[in-house]
Write an enzyme that holds these catalytic residues in place. Structure first.
Site, PDB file in Angstrom:
ATOM      1  N   LYS A  78       0.843  -1.202   0.000  1.00  0.00           N
ATOM      2  CA  LYS A  78       0.000   0.000   0.000  1.00  0.00           C
ATOM      3  C   LYS A  78       0.876   1.250   0.000  1.00  0.00           C
ATOM      4  O   LYS A  78       0.615   2.209  -0.730  1.00  0.00           O
ATOM      5  CB  LYS A  78      -0.949  -0.016   1.209  1.00  0.00           C
ATOM      6  CG  LYS A  78      -2.074  -1.024   1.025  1.00  0.00           C
ATOM      7  CD  LYS A  78      -2.816  -1.352   2.311  1.00  0.00           C
ATOM      8  CE  LYS A  78      -3.806  -2.497   2.074  1.00  0.00           C
ATOM      9  NZ  LYS A  78      -4.386  -3.046   3.288  1.00  0.00           N
ATOM     10  N   ASP A 116     -11.091   2.886   3.857  1.00  0.00           N
ATOM     11  CA  ASP A 116     -11.480   1.474   3.738  1.00  0.00           C
ATOM     12  C   ASP A 116     -13.005   1.349   3.669  1.00  0.00           C
ATOM     13  O   ASP A 116     -13.537   0.298   3.332  1.00  0.00           O
ATOM     14  CB  ASP A 116     -10.989   0.693   4.979  1.00  0.00           C
ATOM     15  CG  ASP A 116      -9.865  -0.267   4.648  1.00  0.00           C
ATOM     16  OD1 ASP A 116      -9.709  -0.605   3.465  1.00  0.00           O
ATOM     17  OD2 ASP A 116      -9.143  -0.667   5.587  1.00  0.00           O
ATOM     18  N   GLN A 171      -4.414  -1.594   9.468  1.00  0.00           N
ATOM     19  CA  GLN A 171      -4.333  -2.935   8.882  1.00  0.00           C
ATOM     20  C   GLN A 171      -4.942  -3.983   9.812  1.00  0.00           C
ATOM     21  O   GLN A 171      -4.606  -4.042  10.994  1.00  0.00           O
ATOM     22  CB  GLN A 171      -2.854  -3.280   8.590  1.00  0.00           C
ATOM     23  CG  GLN A 171      -2.660  -4.592   7.858  1.00  0.00           C
ATOM     24  CD  GLN A 171      -3.285  -4.590   6.459  1.00  0.00           C
ATOM     25  OE1 GLN A 171      -3.125  -3.652   5.691  1.00  0.00           O
ATOM     26  NE2 GLN A 171      -4.011  -5.644   6.131  1.00  0.00           N
TER      27      GLN A 171
END
Ligand code: NAP
Length: 294
Positions: free
Chosen positions: A54, A121, A98
């Protein structure tokens, strides 16, 4: 019929080029550089490789990129403090924590602490609620990737019978909702199957578009697929090691025989996977752009 292979890497590259161009324009016209922070707790190898990818991708696209790693023994308060810090940082438009988090940390509490306008997200209930009513700022990354794969590979979504196998909060439920919306690239009739569905095969056999996110290797076999269907395989199952010591992967769909029946199919790897990171980047760019109008 042998299916067209939907190349996720190719489509992701195409979208990354669009993001790079829009990022350069945003910088030139408004002096804004999209900023993404990834926060990792501990050193789980899979998570390390995800956040590294990422960070690398965001830099390649011209973003401001920060990676924070804190020890596995960090407290929930320490993690919440880090989220609060980036909630207030004007150079950061997207915050990604994460997953999975260590057991002693309440995942929901942390995810809900992220400001909804930085929740790239799209896991925050505010963003999921907006998705549900067809007014989303951000779409969850994997479902957004699935929708792009379908649209860009020419699937006729309007009026289509879509069957989704799996009802998780991160894939099954959001993609079902998205394709149900009264909108372009949606307008489908959607059925969702799960482990309590009486006869999953009866549903999947009717699907013009079949999306499988079950997390079960080869759960969908050729006899469960309609001739000429579009098949999106979201599953990533580790089934051993390759000769080069890498994880050997397979999807939730029995690829080879299903390929002989479907009109189009995504491979694993190389289908949905490359799209997920790309959609995260697109959400971060969108979060930065929303700053102009708010
Ligand atoms: P999950 O939370 O484990 O949910 C799986 C869902 O599938 C559940 O709703 C379960 O039903 C249902 N299910 C399982 N086996 C089934 C069967 N044989 N028939 C019908 N329904 C079945 O999984 P997830 O997080 O959605 O992920 C699904 C897969 O996608 C995993 O392999 C994951 O690694 C992969 N994934 C890939 C990406 C990517 O970027 N490529 C991103 C996310 C996930 P119940 O609700 O009744 O238990």
């Amino acid at each position: 019929m042998t299916a067209k292979i939907i190349d996720g890497k190719l489509i992701a590259d195409e979208i990354r080029k669009e993001i790079t161009a829009e990022t350069a324009e945003l910088k030139e016209k408004h002096g804004i550089v999209p900023g993404l922070v990834t926060i990792l707790v501990g050193e789980n190898p899979a998570s390390v490789s995800y956040v590294t990818a990422k960070g690398k991708t965001s830099k390649e696209l011209g973003f401001h990129s920060i990676q924070e790693t804190i020890p596995v023994g960090s407290t929930e308060e320490q993690l919440l403090a880090l989220v609060a810090k980036y909630n207030e940082d004007p150079r950061i438009h997207g915050i990604l924590v994460q997953l999975p988090l260590p057991k002693h940390i309440n995942e929901g509490k942390v995810l809900y602490a992220i400001r909804p306008d930085k929740d790239v997200d799209a896991f925050h209930p505010v963003n999921l609620g907006k998705l549900m009513i067809g007014n989303a700022d951000f779409l969850p990354c994997t479902p957004a990737g699935i929708q792009e794969l379908l649209v860009r590979s020419g699937a006729a979504l309007e009026g289509a019978e879509v069957v989704v196998v799996g009802r998780s909060n991160i894939v099954g439920k959001p993609i079902a909702n998205m394709l149900l919306q009264k909108a372009k690239g949606a307008n489908a009739t959607v059925t969702v199957c799960h482990t309590k569905t009486r006869d999953t095969a009866m549903h999947t056999r009717r699907a013009d578009i079949l999306i499988v996110a079950a997390g079960a290797p080869k759960a969908v076999t050729a006899d469960m697929v309609k001739e000429g269907a579009y098949v999106i395989d979201v599953g990533v199952n580790r089934i051993g090691m390759t000769d080069k010591g890498k994880a050997k992967l397979c999807g939730d769909v029995d690829f080879e025989p299903v390929k002989e029946k479907a009109a189009a199919i995504t491979p694993v790897p190389g289908g949905v996977g490359p799209m997920t990171i790309t959609m995260l980047m697109r959400n971060t760019l969108k979060a930065a752009k929303l700053r102009i109008s708010r």
